[in-house]
Design a protein around this motif. Structure first.
Motif, PDB file in Angstrom:
ATOM      1  N   ASP A 116       0.802  -1.224   0.000  1.00 13.31           N
ATOM      2  CA  ASP A 116       0.000   0.000   0.000  1.00 13.31           C
ATOM      3  C   ASP A 116       0.835   1.274   0.000  1.00 13.31           C
ATOM      4  O   ASP A 116       0.479   2.256  -0.642  1.00 13.31           O
ATOM      5  CB  ASP A 116      -1.082   0.009   1.085  1.00 13.31           C
TER       6      ASP A 116
ATOM      7  N   HIS B 121      -5.754  -3.850   4.168  1.00 13.11           N
ATOM      8  CA  HIS B 121      -5.013  -2.878   3.366  1.00 13.11           C
ATOM      9  C   HIS B 121      -4.731  -3.426   1.973  1.00 13.11           C
ATOM     10  O   HIS B 121      -4.831  -4.637   1.741  1.00 13.11           O
ATOM     11  CB  HIS B 121      -3.675  -2.552   4.037  1.00 13.11           C
ATOM     12  N   GLU B 124      -2.570  -6.878   1.122  1.00 12.64           N
ATOM     13  CA  GLU B 124      -2.547  -7.768   2.286  1.00 12.64           C
ATOM     14  C   GLU B 124      -3.545  -8.898   2.078  1.00 12.64           C
ATOM     15  O   GLU B 124      -4.601  -8.688   1.481  1.00 12.64           O
ATOM     16  CB  GLU B 124      -2.961  -7.009   3.551  1.00 12.64           C
ATOM     17  N   LEU B 175      -9.111   1.485   8.128  1.00 12.72           N
ATOM     18  CA  LEU B 175      -7.897   0.936   7.523  1.00 12.72           C
ATOM     19  C   LEU B 175      -6.799   1.991   7.449  1.00 12.72           C
ATOM     20  O   LEU B 175      -5.635   1.719   7.692  1.00 12.72           O
ATOM     21  CB  LEU B 175      -8.193   0.419   6.113  1.00 12.72           C
ATOM     22  N   TYR B 176      -7.212   3.197   7.076  1.00  8.20           N
ATOM     23  CA  TYR B 176      -6.249   4.289   6.874  1.00  8.20           C
ATOM     24  C   TYR B 176      -6.734   5.509   7.656  1.00  8.20           C
ATOM     25  O   TYR B 176      -7.388   6.390   7.106  1.00  8.20           O
ATOM     26  CB  TYR B 176      -6.124   4.620   5.378  1.00  8.20           C
TER      27      TYR B 176
END
Ligand code: SF4
Ligand code: SF4
Ligand code: SF4
Lengths: 378, 301
Positions: A116, B121, B124, B175-176
């Motif tokens: 990411d 993510h 993943e 997640l972020y």
């Protein structure tokens, strides 16, 4: 594994499926000498297709600065490094291995898998120069000088032999027989991300909200109606034209894309050595490092650069460049006669007509009627 | 939570555990940890499914009755047939136990995995385990996902799905946390003509009803007729629950004994099953998995 014909490499290449060329092949040609990295194309695509949850980071169209930029991070260097040194023969045949030919037995495609953080810097390296270092201020007083960079706008290349399709274990990716557009079936995809790993250009992207992978759809709803993609029609620099490319044997000199790629050999595929026959074609920048260009566009790049420099002497090419960016519609045929360039649609009906040299208008500095001095406003 | 990777983190965790057990003791309700069952070292040749008088309606890896069932070792190897596949065997064995109460069969599956992976993510993948049964029973299909007209019935548990069920499907902000999103334009589709479809138009997987895109309960039921053919089916009441502790997954999957239109188990009839394990932390997903290369006979007693 079947062998399929790849005219970019002038040889057959290995591919997991038999070759079936589509009835016609979607393609975009970009003139890299004219791109200004305004990112209007990026935003045109973004606002049209990827404004949903999970698509925040996605740029199906992106524009990066070469040599230092890359989205995702260093995608090009990382795959080239994996592939290692490969060579071309003097006649333009590729002697090296493609990503499918170089894959280890455990993989379908040689690849690197982005994480990411690799997707977090879409503008990294923007406007950074390549070509030597400077201790203090520079005086660039002769041409060519060794400082260079150029902008590289990129969409999915709707490859003839897509790595994303080859890698999908669920056969959820398909290439449309009617126009060669490569799509991920959103009802079959299980988000395994094999396409994200396999696409060397990194144009397949995982959506963490829908848990499926998504990619540039070539603006097929527009293309089906004879209209060019959003990133093409919104291009500020008018550097792009979308059309249909033919294999060399059946190329038509009056088809804009065939003309630029085959007839004039001005536009080249990027990283053709990866073996996918990508269908976005670039007129190379004429002021960039030749060795770098050769790595990106193959050995024919030097001739393309030389031809571009002579282009002003070619009225037909000059006429076509005037048509580019002049219409939303897909130009299937063009003519240049007596200083007028004309574009025709699929039914061969005229869709635009432009003078190759615009007629200059001269106006007196003083407007008698209004009693006012004219300035440069229209 | 279970990350003792840093030596500095180790001591406080220990202290915390000591403190909490003292607290339990004070309340007089100290939980009894299930006694460790010795893990076998020889390969299981037939999985016996004994009757228990216990509530099997909720899968529970810590249920007391598991202490009375001897686990069997089933060896796994990196899936060797179709690319992409793992370069090395990441999970070499799975320990299997099974019980039934005449209507439900419960399987407890344990394997070593040094890290907990729930995906989420980009890039993943999730830890997962699957059990596979022949659909028909008498004639065994290919153990590799079945074959055309010879389907297999798969029960696929994923740590990611369990996370959905227990803590909700993670939002982008989960997640972020530092993600900044001005707005999702379709959230403002409140005009009379703007319905659910408009709002979902930019979530293609959801809009088209792909089961993959919805919050999961834990176990997917899948019918497959060979590689690349699997399709998630309407479930038949299978359930799963896993616990990851000390580098070991312990997952219980329950399934009805009889499944109309699916695989059916019966007392006294020859049955079979097989297994696959994915280590998300090693980027395993889909055909990147470790599998048992044969059908294991299963005897419902
Ligand atoms: S550029 Fe990538 S995503 Fe697009 S068709 Fe080619 S391999 Fe697939
Ligand atoms: S062709 Fe359409 S979908 Fe693809 S990058 Fe351009 S605007 Fe986006
Ligand atoms: S809109 Fe055109 S000029 Fe602007 S960045 Fe995109 S390709 Fe370049």
């Amino acid at each position: 594994m079947p062998n399929v014909e790849n005219w970019h490499l002038k040889r057959d290449v290995a591919y997991p499926y038999e070759g079936h060329r589509p009835a016609r092949q979607w393609a975009i040609v970009f003139d890299l000498n004219k791109c200004i990295a305004c990112q209007t194309c990026t935003l045109a695509c973004k606002t049209t297709w990827t404004s949903g949850k999970g698509q925040e980071y996605m740029f199906w169209n992106n524009v990066e600065t070469k040599p230092w930029g890359g989205f995702p991070l260093a995608w090009d260097l990382r795959i080239l490094e994996k592939l290692g040194r490969q060579d071309w023969a003097a006649n333009g045949e590729y002697l090296g291995k493609t990503l499918i030919e170089a894959a280890p037995p455990t993989e379908r495609v040689l690849h690197f898998a982005p994480k990411d953080e690799d997707w977090m810097y879409p503008n990294i390296g923007e406007d950074d120069c390549g070509g030597g270092t400077l201790d203090s201020g520079a005086h660039l007083d002769s041409l060519p000088h060794d400082k260079w960079f150029f902008y590289l706008p990129r969409t999915c290349a709707h490859c003839t032999y897509p790595a994303c399709l080859a890698a999908c274990p669920r056969k959820a990716i398909y290439k449309r027989p009617e126009d060669g557009i490569v799509l991920i079936d959103q009802s079959r995809c299980k988000g395994y991300g094999e396409c994200v790993r396999a696409c060397p250009y990194k144009k397949s992207m995982y959506n963490p909200w829908t848990r499926t992978s998504e990619k540039c759809i070539g603006c097929y709803p527009a293309v089906e109606q004879g209209i060019q993609p959003q990133c093409v029609v919104n291009c500020i620099g008018k550097i792009r034209v979308m059309g249909f490319i033919s294999p060399p044997a059946v190329a038509r000199a009056d088809n804009p894309v065939d003309f630029l790629v085959h007839e004039k050999q001005l536009a080249l595929p990027y990283y053709p050595q990866l073996g996918l026959e990508p269908n976005i074609y670039y007129i190379p920048p004429i002021h960039a490092d030749p060795q770098y260009l050769e790595q990106m566009f193959g050995p024919r790049v030097h001739e393309a650069v030389a031809r571009y420099k002579e282009l002003h002497k070619d009225p037909e090419a000059a006429g076509l460049l005037c048509l580019i960016g002049g219409t939303e519609r897909i130009i299937h045929r063009f003519t240049v006669k007596a200083g007028i360039a004309v574009g025709y649609d699929e039914k061969d009906e005229e869709i635009l007509r432009v003078p190759v040299t615009e007629t200059p208008f001269e106006r007196a500095a003083f407007d008698e009627k209004l009693g006012a001095v004219r300035n440069n406003n229209p | 939570m279970h990350r003792n990777s840093s030596p500095l983190g180790f001591l406080p965790t220990r202290l915390l555990l000591a403190a909490s057990s003292a607290l339990w003791a004070a309340c007089g309700t100290a939980p009894t940890a299930p006694a460790p069952v010795a893990l076998p070292t020889t390969e299981l040749t037939e999985l016996a499914v004994n009757v228990v008088t216990a509530d099997l309606s909720r899968p529970d890896p810590d249920a007391a009755f598991w202490r009375d069932v001897a686990p069997g070792l089933v060896s796994l190897i990196a899936q060797p047939v179709t690319a992409p596949r793992p370069e090395i065997t990441t999970t070499s064995s799975i320990y299997v136990q099974a019980v039934h109460d005449a209507s439900t069969v419960a399987f407890r599956l344990q394997w070593a995995d040094t890290e907990l992976s729930e995906a989420g993510h980009l890039g993943e993948f999730s830890d997962a385990v699957a059990m596979e049964f022949p659909m028909v029973g008498d004639k065994l299909p290919s153990v590799m996902m079945g074959a055309k007209d010879d389907p297999v019935h798969i029960f696929h548990w994923r740590a990611q799905y369990q996370r959905d069920a227990e803590r909700g499907k993670p939002e982008i902000k989960d997640l972020y946390p530092n993600a900044s999103v001005d707005m999702y334009p379709m959230d403002f589709k409140d005009a009379p003509s703007g319905g659910k479809d408009d709002k979902e138009a930019f979530n293609p997987g959801i809009a088209i009803g792909n089961p993959q895109s919805y919050s999961k309960t834990g176990v997917d039921e899948i019918i497959a007729e060979g590689f690349s053919t699997s399709s998630v089916e309407e479930g038949h009441g299978a359930a799963g629950r896993g616990v990851w502790k000390d580098g070991m997954w312990s997952v219980v999957i329950t399934r009805p004994m009889v499944i109309d239109g699916g695989s059916t188990l019966a007392v006294g009839r020859p049955n079979s099953l097989s297994f696959a394990v994915w280590q998300g932390g090693k980027d395993e997903v889909a055909s990147r998995k470790c599998i048992h290369m044969a059908w294991l006979p299963l005897k419902v007693l």
